[in-house]
Design a protein around this motif. Structure first.
Motif: not given
Length: 248
Positions: A195-205, A210-225
């Protein structure tokens, strides 16, 4: 060995706190310190069987092999050094309340200076008894665990690691910390482990996310990649946030 005090049980209020940053970290940040990940092409689970080395059933069948595997991992983790991303995250405490919620089992965040780290998947630096719902935990840092080394309850000590089929630790605390953060930084995770990945949904609108990664197929809504190495991007981001807070 010394007994480890339990985490503070006080819950956040549920209201976003303007000086609060929550960092969600995964194995990618530790990979830049030379520690292998689990699920990529060179990951541990492409070399080892998690069924044999990271499950309660595997522990029951051959505890010696499990201890040897984690003793090796613990030794390598203690040889590794925090990298620029770990240190930058710790530096944010100069101006913010910073909570690191990590899937990593190494102690690189703590060794870099972070003072509030929530480990969802346990810690290599700790051991516990192998029976009971609430076993006593001990800190051993980089020392190995030996067969015949017992907990006070008389059971064999095992790694304090969340194995497949076991519940993650401190998840309610992690949810509340994410919900009360003004800034959420996600670094070094593929967002495929639940369930760790589900924590992103609890962030305040309204939170800066910010999401930092070498690669990401799909960036969660509201996150700057921000694409690239954590050791290069996170220090720059941390410097900007510190400057915005008036810290030098």
């Amino acid at each position: 060995m010394s007994s480890i005090p339990s985490l503070n049980q006080d819950r956040p209020s549920g209201k976003a706190q303007p000086r609060k940053i929550v960092v969600l970290s995964g194995s990618g940040i530790s990979a830049e310190s030379g520690l292998p990940t689990f699920r990529d092409a060179k990951g541990l689970w492409n070399t080892y069987s998690w069924q044999e080395l990271a499950s309660p059933a595997g522990w029951q069948r051959h505890p010696e092999a499990v201890l040897a595997f984690y003793n090796e991992r613990r030794a390598k983790a203690w040889q590794a050094q925090p990298n620029a991303a770990h240190r930058a995250i710790a530096s944010l405490e100069g101006a913010y309340e910073v909570v690191v919620v990590t899937q990593n089992v190494d102690a690189l965040h703590e060794r870099a200076g972070s003072s509030h780290v929530v480990h969802l998947h346990g810690e290599l630096a700790c051991v516990r008894g192998s029976a009971g719902a609430s076993p006593r935990r001990y800190r051993i840092d980089g020392d190995p665990i030996a067969m015949g080394q017992l907990c006070e309850d008389g059971t064999q000590l095992r790694p304090d690691i969340v194995w497949f089929g076991e519940a993650v630790q401190h998840f309610d605390d992690a949810e509340m910390h994410v919900a009360t953060a003004a800034r959420v930084l996600v670094v070094g995770t593929s967002l495929t482990v639940y369930p760790a990945a589900s924590l992103l949904q609890y962030a305040s609108r309204d939170a800066e996310k910010v999401l930092v990664a070498l690669d990401m197929e799909e960036v969660p809504h509201g996150y700057t990649f921000l694409q690239g190495k954590a050791g290069e991007i996170v220090p720059t981001l941390a410097a900007r946030w510190l400057a915005e807070a008036g810290a030098t």
